[in-house]
Scaffold this motif. Structure first.
Motif, PDB file in Angstrom:
ATOM      1  N   MET A  29      30.969 -26.914  28.265  1.00 41.40           N
ATOM      2  CA  MET A  29      31.992 -27.772  27.751  1.00 41.40           C
ATOM      3  C   MET A  29      31.881 -29.198  28.177  1.00 41.40           C
ATOM      4  SD  MET A  29      35.980 -26.606  27.367  1.00 41.40           S
ATOM      5  CE  MET A  29      36.124 -25.744  26.141  1.00 41.40           C
ATOM      6  N   ASP A  30      31.200 -29.351  29.369  1.00 39.61           N
ATOM      7  CA  ASP A  30      31.553 -30.747  30.015  1.00 39.61           C
ATOM      8  C   ASP A  30      30.672 -31.696  29.232  1.00 39.61           C
ATOM      9  OD1 ASP A  30      29.127 -29.865  33.059  1.00 39.61           O
ATOM     10  OD2 ASP A  30      28.897 -29.920  30.685  1.00 39.61           O
ATOM     11  N   ALA A  31      29.771 -31.525  28.486  1.00 41.69           N
ATOM     12  CA  ALA A  31      29.342 -32.377  27.526  1.00 41.69           C
ATOM     13  C   ALA A  31      29.837 -32.798  26.241  1.00 41.69           C
ATOM     14  CB  ALA A  31      27.705 -32.172  27.208  1.00 41.69           C
ATOM     15  N   TYR A  32      31.232 -32.190  26.191  1.00 36.82           N
ATOM     16  CA  TYR A  32      31.867 -32.345  24.837  1.00 36.82           C
ATOM     17  C   TYR A  32      33.238 -32.832  25.095  1.00 36.82           C
ATOM     18  CZ  TYR A  32      28.344 -29.213  22.800  1.00 36.82           C
ATOM     19  OH  TYR A  32      26.987 -28.762  22.413  1.00 36.82           O
ATOM     20  N   ALA A  33      33.608 -33.760  24.001  1.00 36.76           N
ATOM     21  CA  ALA A  33      34.998 -34.183  24.085  1.00 36.76           C
ATOM     22  C   ALA A  33      35.710 -32.866  23.395  1.00 36.76           C
ATOM     23  CB  ALA A  33      35.351 -35.280  23.030  1.00 36.76           C
ATOM     24  N   ILE A  34      36.936 -32.666  23.708  1.00 39.24           N
ATOM     25  CA  ILE A  34      37.789 -31.477  23.039  1.00 39.24           C
ATOM     26  C   ILE A  34      39.273 -31.913  22.454  1.00 39.24           C
ATOM     27  CG2 ILE A  34      38.837 -29.297  23.545  1.00 39.24           C
ATOM     28  CD1 ILE A  34      36.061 -29.298  24.128  1.00 39.24           C
ATOM     29  N   GLY A  35      39.219 -31.442  21.209  1.00 39.17           N
ATOM     30  CA  GLY A  35      40.493 -31.765  20.619  1.00 39.17           C
ATOM     31  C   GLY A  35      41.413 -30.549  20.079  1.00 39.17           C
ATOM     32  N   TRP A  36      42.506 -30.620  20.076  1.00 39.13           N
ATOM     33  CA  TRP A  36      43.523 -29.874  19.630  1.00 39.13           C
ATOM     34  C   TRP A  36      44.039 -30.367  18.458  1.00 39.13           C
ATOM     35  CZ3 TRP A  36      44.412 -24.979  21.147  1.00 39.13           C
ATOM     36  CH2 TRP A  36      43.955 -24.525  22.560  1.00 39.13           C
ATOM     37  N   PHE A  37      44.069 -29.380  17.484  1.00 34.79           N
ATOM     38  CA  PHE A  37      44.576 -29.833  16.002  1.00 34.79           C
ATOM     39  C   PHE A  37      45.605 -28.621  15.648  1.00 34.79           C
ATOM     40  CE2 PHE A  37      41.682 -33.066  15.257  1.00 34.79           C
ATOM     41  CZ  PHE A  37      40.731 -33.027  16.085  1.00 34.79           C
ATOM     42  N   CYS A  50      43.553 -35.005  22.390  1.00 32.94           N
ATOM     43  CA  CYS A  50      42.146 -34.734  22.485  1.00 32.94           C
ATOM     44  C   CYS A  50      41.763 -35.374  23.862  1.00 32.94           C
ATOM     45  CB  CYS A  50      41.266 -35.404  21.555  1.00 32.94           C
ATOM     46  SG  CYS A  50      41.490 -37.475  21.565  1.00 32.94           S
ATOM     47  N   ILE A  51      40.880 -34.907  24.504  1.00 33.69           N
ATOM     48  CA  ILE A  51      40.380 -35.320  25.956  1.00 33.69           C
ATOM     49  C   ILE A  51      38.854 -35.477  25.813  1.00 33.69           C
ATOM     50  CG2 ILE A  51      39.915 -32.835  26.810  1.00 33.69           C
ATOM     51  CD1 ILE A  51      41.397 -34.155  29.525  1.00 33.69           C
ATOM     52  N   SER A  52      38.504 -36.616  26.683  1.00 31.36           N
ATOM     53  CA  SER A  52      37.085 -37.160  26.645  1.00 31.36           C
ATOM     54  C   SER A  52      36.178 -36.090  27.618  1.00 31.36           C
ATOM     55  CB  SER A  52      37.029 -38.335  27.211  1.00 31.36           C
ATOM     56  OG  SER A  52      37.613 -38.639  28.267  1.00 31.36           O
ATOM     57  N   THR A  53      35.030 -36.288  27.784  1.00 29.08           N
ATOM     58  CA  THR A  53      34.058 -35.439  28.355  1.00 29.08           C
ATOM     59  C   THR A  53      34.582 -35.640  30.021  1.00 29.08           C
ATOM     60  OG1 THR A  53      32.356 -37.309  28.506  1.00 29.08           O
ATOM     61  CG2 THR A  53      32.102 -35.185  26.873  1.00 29.08           C
ATOM     62  N   LEU A 100      30.318 -33.072  20.483  1.00 27.74           N
ATOM     63  CA  LEU A 100      29.164 -33.571  21.482  1.00 27.74           C
ATOM     64  C   LEU A 100      29.033 -34.961  21.530  1.00 27.74           C
ATOM     65  CD1 LEU A 100      26.722 -32.628  23.595  1.00 27.74           C
ATOM     66  CD2 LEU A 100      25.420 -32.620  21.295  1.00 27.74           C
ATOM     67  N   THR A 101      29.196 -35.543  22.596  1.00 22.22           N
ATOM     68  CA  THR A 101      29.206 -36.947  22.741  1.00 22.22           C
ATOM     69  C   THR A 101      28.707 -37.341  24.119  1.00 22.22           C
ATOM     70  OG1 THR A 101      30.420 -38.942  22.738  1.00 22.22           O
ATOM     71  CG2 THR A 101      31.634 -37.097  23.599  1.00 22.22           C
ATOM     72  N   LEU A 102      27.999 -38.574  24.231  1.00 20.46           N
ATOM     73  CA  LEU A 102      27.492 -39.175  25.405  1.00 20.46           C
ATOM     74  C   LEU A 102      28.307 -40.411  25.943  1.00 20.46           C
ATOM     75  CD1 LEU A 102      23.692 -39.666  24.457  1.00 20.46           C
ATOM     76  CD2 LEU A 102      24.623 -37.824  25.872  1.00 20.46           C
ATOM     77  N   GLU A 103      29.425 -40.478  25.142  1.00 23.65           N
ATOM     78  CA  GLU A 103      30.429 -41.571  25.663  1.00 23.65           C
ATOM     79  C   GLU A 103      31.510 -40.824  26.447  1.00 23.65           C
ATOM     80  OE1 GLU A 103      30.136 -43.986  21.162  1.00 23.65           O
ATOM     81  OE2 GLU A 103      31.664 -44.165  22.500  1.00 23.65           O
ATOM     82  N   GLY A 104      31.559 -41.258  27.720  1.00 30.36           N
ATOM     83  CA  GLY A 104      32.298 -40.356  28.465  1.00 30.36           C
ATOM     84  C   GLY A 104      33.713 -40.595  28.298  1.00 30.36           C
ATOM     85  N   ASN A 105      34.299 -41.612  27.813  1.00 29.14           N
ATOM     86  CA  ASN A 105      35.731 -42.006  27.225  1.00 29.14           C
ATOM     87  C   ASN A 105      36.209 -41.726  25.830  1.00 29.14           C
ATOM     88  OD1 ASN A 105      36.636 -42.574  29.940  1.00 29.14           O
ATOM     89  ND2 ASN A 105      35.468 -44.288  29.772  1.00 29.14           N
ATOM     90  N   TYR A 106      35.190 -41.144  25.199  1.00 28.15           N
ATOM     91  CA  TYR A 106      35.523 -41.038  23.607  1.00 28.15           C
ATOM     92  C   TYR A 106      36.155 -39.793  23.360  1.00 28.15           C
ATOM     93  CZ  TYR A 106      35.055 -40.645  18.588  1.00 28.15           C
ATOM     94  OH  TYR A 106      35.356 -40.572  17.287  1.00 28.15           O
ATOM     95  N   CYS A 107      37.189 -39.762  22.559  1.00 31.55           N
ATOM     96  CA  CYS A 107      37.819 -38.712  21.853  1.00 31.55           C
ATOM     97  C   CYS A 107      38.472 -39.428  20.536  1.00 31.55           C
ATOM     98  CB  CYS A 107      38.517 -37.750  22.619  1.00 31.55           C
ATOM     99  SG  CYS A 107      40.347 -38.179  22.972  1.00 31.55           S
ATOM    100  N   SER A 108      39.071 -38.563  19.644  1.00 29.36           N
ATOM    101  CA  SER A 108      39.708 -38.909  18.501  1.00 29.36           C
ATOM    102  C   SER A 108      40.466 -37.726  17.916  1.00 29.36           C
ATOM    103  CB  SER A 108      38.556 -39.235  17.265  1.00 29.36           C
ATOM    104  OG  SER A 108      39.265 -39.689  16.049  1.00 29.36           O
ATOM    105  N   LEU A 109      41.556 -38.232  17.495  1.00 35.02           N
ATOM    106  CA  LEU A 109      42.504 -37.379  16.711  1.00 35.02           C
ATOM    107  C   LEU A 109      42.368 -37.166  15.261  1.00 35.02           C
ATOM    108  CD1 LEU A 109      45.800 -38.590  18.440  1.00 35.02           C
ATOM    109  CD2 LEU A 109      44.270 -36.606  18.926  1.00 35.02           C
TER     110      LEU A 109
END
Length: 128
Positions: A29-37, A50-53, A100-109
């Motif tokens: 999971m550590d390479a993935y941003a995770i979101g709750w919907f 949501c939370i970034s990687t 999956l994202t390489l951007e360590g601070n990215y997540c989106s709602l």
């Protein structure tokens, strides 16, 4: 096979608390941003938190700010959603999703193709 499994839903009275868990299998999971919907009957699916990687960036919908907290424990391959001061309008099926994202601070709602792995959902019902 990439899989997410949610747990922790249930029936709770207004003002109560629940902690949802989202456990990943088949991938780290550590390479993935995770979101709750969540999706309530007759309504569109909406982003909750949501939370970034890196875990350094989180976002919360205005409707849950100050009440819900998202966190991650990559050692356990699990993301949590701590929900407090629950209201009847929080009643919905809650889903977690991974992007999956390489951007360590990215997540989106936003519900978008970025979130390409989804769990089956867990029901949360808040009684008044």
């Amino acid at each position: 096979q990439l899989q997410l499994v949610e747990s922790g839903g249930g029936l709770v009275q207004s003002g109560g608390s629940l902690r949802l868990s989202c456990r990943a299998s088949g991938f780290r999971m550590d390479a993935y941003a995770i979101g709750w919907f969540r999706q309530a009957p007759g309504k569109e699916r909406e982003g909750v938190s949501c939370i970034s990687t890196s875990g350094g960036s989180t976002k919360d919908a205005d409707s849950v700010k100050g009440r819900f907290t998202i966190s991650r424990d990559d050692a356990k391959n699990t993301v949590y959603l701590q929900m407090s001061v629950l209201k009847p309008e929080d009643t919905a099926v809650y889903y977690c999703a991974a992007g999956l994202t390489l951007e360590g601070n990215y997540c989106s709602l936003f519900v978008s193709p970025f979130w390409n792995t989804w769990g089956q959902g867990t029901q949360v019902t808040v009684s008044s």
